[in-house]
Design an enzyme around this catalytic site. Structure first.
Site, PDB file in Angstrom:
ATOM      1  N   LYS A 141       4.963   6.627   2.215  1.00 29.88           N
ATOM      2  CA  LYS A 141       5.305   8.079   2.209  1.00 29.88           C
ATOM      3  C   LYS A 141       5.946   8.763   3.500  1.00 29.88           C
ATOM      4  CE  LYS A 141       1.174   8.979  -0.775  1.00 29.88           C
ATOM      5  NZ  LYS A 141       1.749   9.530  -1.988  1.00 29.88           N
ATOM      6  N   ASP A 171       0.942  -1.005  -0.051  1.00 33.14           N
ATOM      7  CA  ASP A 171      -0.033  -0.035  -0.020  1.00 33.14           C
ATOM      8  C   ASP A 171       0.928   1.190   0.019  1.00 33.14           C
ATOM      9  OD1 ASP A 171      -1.550   2.264   0.688  1.00 33.14           O
ATOM     10  OD2 ASP A 171      -2.842   1.012   1.628  1.00 33.14           O
ATOM     11  N   HIS A 172       1.319   1.926  -0.979  1.00 30.15           N
ATOM     12  CA  HIS A 172       2.198   2.876  -1.118  1.00 30.15           C
ATOM     13  C   HIS A 172       2.180   3.960  -0.466  1.00 30.15           C
ATOM     14  CE1 HIS A 172      -0.520   5.098  -4.186  1.00 30.15           C
ATOM     15  NE2 HIS A 172       0.531   5.987  -3.991  1.00 30.15           N
ATOM     16  N   LYS A 211     -11.995  12.412  -6.347  1.00 33.25           N
ATOM     17  CA  LYS A 211     -11.344  12.698  -7.626  1.00 33.25           C
ATOM     18  C   LYS A 211     -12.070  13.894  -8.167  1.00 33.25           C
ATOM     19  CE  LYS A 211      -9.055   8.674  -8.633  1.00 33.25           C
ATOM     20  NZ  LYS A 211      -7.531   8.803  -8.603  1.00 33.25           N
ATOM     21  N   HIS A 252      -5.781   2.855   1.475  1.00 29.82           N
ATOM     22  CA  HIS A 252      -5.348   3.991   1.827  1.00 29.82           C
ATOM     23  C   HIS A 252      -5.658   4.731   2.988  1.00 29.82           C
ATOM     24  CE1 HIS A 252      -3.031   3.306  -1.794  1.00 29.82           C
ATOM     25  NE2 HIS A 252      -3.618   4.087  -2.502  1.00 29.82           N
TER      26      HIS A 252
HETATM   27  C1  BG6 Z   1      -3.352   4.960  -6.325  1.00 25.61           C
HETATM   28  C2  BG6 Z   1      -4.708   4.834  -6.727  1.00 25.61           C
HETATM   29  O1  BG6 Z   1      -3.303   3.738  -5.372  1.00 25.61           O
HETATM   30  O2  BG6 Z   1      -3.148   5.959  -5.813  1.00 25.61           O
HETATM   31  C3  BG6 Z   1      -5.161   6.149  -7.795  1.00 25.61           C
HETATM   32  O3  BG6 Z   1      -5.022   3.713  -7.513  1.00 25.61           O
HETATM   33  C4  BG6 Z   1      -4.608   7.176  -7.050  1.00 25.61           C
HETATM   34  O4  BG6 Z   1      -6.286   6.163  -7.993  1.00 25.61           O
HETATM   35  C5  BG6 Z   1      -2.963   7.275  -6.438  1.00 25.61           C
HETATM   36  O5  BG6 Z   1      -4.624   8.499  -7.876  1.00 25.61           O
HETATM   37  C6  BG6 Z   1      -2.647   8.291  -5.537  1.00 25.61           C
HETATM   38  O6  BG6 Z   1      -1.197   8.211  -5.142  1.00 25.61           O
HETATM   39  P1  BG6 Z   1      -0.482   9.534  -4.677  1.00 25.61           P
HETATM   40  O7  BG6 Z   1       0.905   8.848  -4.255  1.00 25.61           O
HETATM   41  O8  BG6 Z   1      -0.456  10.234  -6.021  1.00 25.61           O
HETATM   42  O9  BG6 Z   1      -1.351  10.135  -3.656  1.00 25.61           O
END
Ligand code: BG6
Length: 567
Positions: free
Chosen positions: A260, A255-256, A418, A318
């Protein structure tokens, strides 16, 4: 594959040189070149000390930076990238690996094997990666010498994921690389493919014996991108498939958001300081707001988004991850499992919603045409590959409560959308009113204290409090104390993917989601999705692009006398 050893990398780009006038600068200690990269713990310790000393010498002008990084170099390894021709690999994974390479955080014994369905020669594929790197690297311009050094370690492996021959050939190839490049049987399999391909690839890795860790230390790990399942049932099924091949300790679910820098700082803020934890509870906090606003639309990912929507794309992962870091109890230590145990406990304590509660406490919305940043934009239903009558939500707001001693009765309001007016991710902790208003006569009515943690952009933390306006009377106004990363540390933060890839290579799973955590998060989202499926078609679009979402989202707070913080 041509089994030739490549030359060592170019000198470190940030190594001290003579200045413009030719004066010799303070002599920095010599850092071993990558060719001499550390192989034993002792060598590693020595090289880390040297690096740290060099950094401290250079960073002397900013004391906040000193001694910040505790750098570790992973074991020699092969990074096997599935879905290498895809968007994620080009936009995120390869630029992150390049950045790690550039900053000497990868071992000398390092090879990337890119696996994809389309046929490429190594040269042609490297050329494509180079083009993408020039577009997506966060550090510009791209240093060509460093790139060609990394590129010489990248090979392309063509094959169909459904074909056992692809994996048999891959196994041979990886064994060959181990011999030629001394990568010692250590392998990270990175699944950056369509989610539908995950089970097949994992099963094939198992059949080819590519999951087996060696007794002499060769590790095997698998990184799995999100989305992990599309509901509780499919997540359980996928966990079961993964579990047939890999042990949980070998699995790194991404979960990126957890990578952060500002999200990681949440832990430091809460548990590295003494003054916040005593007031971090229902006695002092009125409510919490977590907002993820994006000004972008769906960026050409119509087919993907039609299948996910904001609930699956953001709430399940997230948003709930942010919530769990805000609400968790302090772990006994930062072991991956100690940390994840505490996070799971929080998600487990979130009350699962009945259909009635979903109708009352969850709002969905979809953007119509409008204006964002001064430009006209189409509505969601007009985006490519989207059903013109789509019921997919591009906005979600929810009121959740956590049933435990710390948080009982305190609402957590989460929202994500969005095509909102701006890009901003923020966690706002709204404290309670003072118990007795002494300054009632003040011309302005001061608001209660607020702590806002800006995750992105303008990363930082702001505390709002009341102060006396200078003058003879007593007038109290809100003022703010602001910490910003940029000005305090004067350095760029790594991209989340850099952090996570390095952690996976180091075998540190703390910032990855565990099987039970993923399932628990789905059990919060499942009733929402199920209730919506039973409802009549929503009146979409329900907000204009470039606005803060549907009115119902404001009503969610207004009915309790609250409002969303203006960001
Ligand atoms: C992704 C989603 O996991 O995270 C996208 O699938 C989203 O829809 C993106 O835009 C947002 O990532 P960040 O790092 O730009 O906040």
């Amino acid at each position: 594959m041509a089994r030739t050893k490549s030359a060592g990398p170019a000198a470190a780009p940030d190594r001290p040189t003579a200045d413009a006038a030719g004066r010799a600068k303070l002599e920095a200690p010599t850092i071993p070149s990558r060719r001499d990269a550390p192989r034993t713990m002792r060598e590693l310790r020595e090289s880390t000390d040297l690096r740290r000393k060099a950094r401290a010498d250079k960073g002397a002008e900013n004391p906040l930076r000193e001694g910040l990084r505790l750098e570790r170099v992973p074991d020699p390894n092969i990074f096997v990238l599935f879905g290498a021709t895809g968007d994620l690999a080009h936009r995120k994974v390869i630029p992150a690996v390049f950045q790690l390479w550039r900053t000497h955080l990868l071992p000398y014994g390092f090879t990337i094997v890119c696996v994809g369905r389309r046929p490429y020669t190594d040269e042609a594929f490297r050329a494509e990666l180079r083009t993408s790197l020039h577009r997506f690297s966060r550090v510009q311009p791209v240093d060509e010498e460093t790139w060609s050094d990394l590129a010489s370690r990248i090979v392309y492996h063509h094959g169909d994921f459904g074909d056992p021959a692809t994996f048999a050939a891959l196994a041979d190839r990886l064994d060959g690389i181990d011999i030629d490049h001394d990568t010692r049987g250590n392998r990270l399999y990175y699944l950056a493919t369509q989610p539908s391909a995950f089970p097949e690839i994992i099963a094939q890795l198992g059949r080819a014996g590519l999951d087996h860790e060696r007794h002499d230390g060769g590790w095997r790990r698998v990184v799995i991108e999100k989305p992990f399942g599309r509901d509780l049932e499919s997540a359980i099924r996928l966990n079961r498939e993964v579990g047939k091949v890999f042990r949980e300790q070998q699995v790194y679910r991404i979960d990126h958001y957890l990578g952060k820098e500002t999200v990681r700082n949440l832990l430091v803020f809460r548990f590295g300081n003494g003054i916040f934890e005593p007031i971090w509870n229902r006695r002092h906090i009125d409510h919490v707001q977590i907002t993820v606003a994006e000004s972008i639309g769906i960026e050409g990912r119509g087919a993907f988004y039609e299948e996910t929507g904001a609930s699956r794309d953001f709430l399940q992962n997230h948003l709930l991850q942010l919530l769990s870091l805000v609400a968790m109890e302090p772990p006994a230590n930062f072991d991956a499992d100690a940390l994840r145990d505490e996070k799971v406990k929080v998600i487990r304590a979130i009350s699962e919603m009945t259909p009635g509660q979903v109708r009352r406490d969850v709002v969905r919305g979809q953007y119509g045409p409008g204006w964002v940043s001064g430009k006209p934009v189409v509505g969601y239903r007009q985006e490519p590959n989207v059903d013109p009558a789509s019921e997919t939500e591009t906005f979600i707001a929810a009121r959740l409560t956590i049933d435990d001693w710390r948080w009982s009765g305190i609402p957590f309001y989460l929202r994500m959308g969005k095509r909102l007016p701006k890009r901003a991710t923020e966690i706002a902790i709204q404290f309670k009113e003072v118990p007795h208003k002494l300054f009632r006569e003040s011309a302005s009515d001061p608001e209660p204290n607020l702590l806002a943690m800006r995750i992105q952009p303008d990363e930082g933390i702001m505390l709002r409090f009341g102060a006396k306006v200078p003058g003879l009377g007593i007038d109290v106004r809100n003022v703010t104390m602001d910490f910003t990363y940029g000005s305090a540390f004067q350095t760029d933060s790594p991209d989340a993917y850099e952090t996570l890839i390095l952690d996976a290579l180091l075998g540190d799973a703390s910032l990855f989601t565990r099987a039970d955590e993923v399932e628990q998060a789905w059990s919060i989202v499942d009733p929402i999705i199920a209730t919506w499926a039973e409802e009549p078609a929503p009146a979409f679009p329900s907000y204009e692009a470039g606005t803060w979402g549907p009115e119902a989202a404001d009503d969610l707070l207004a009915r309790e006398g609250r409002r969303w913080r203006r960001i």
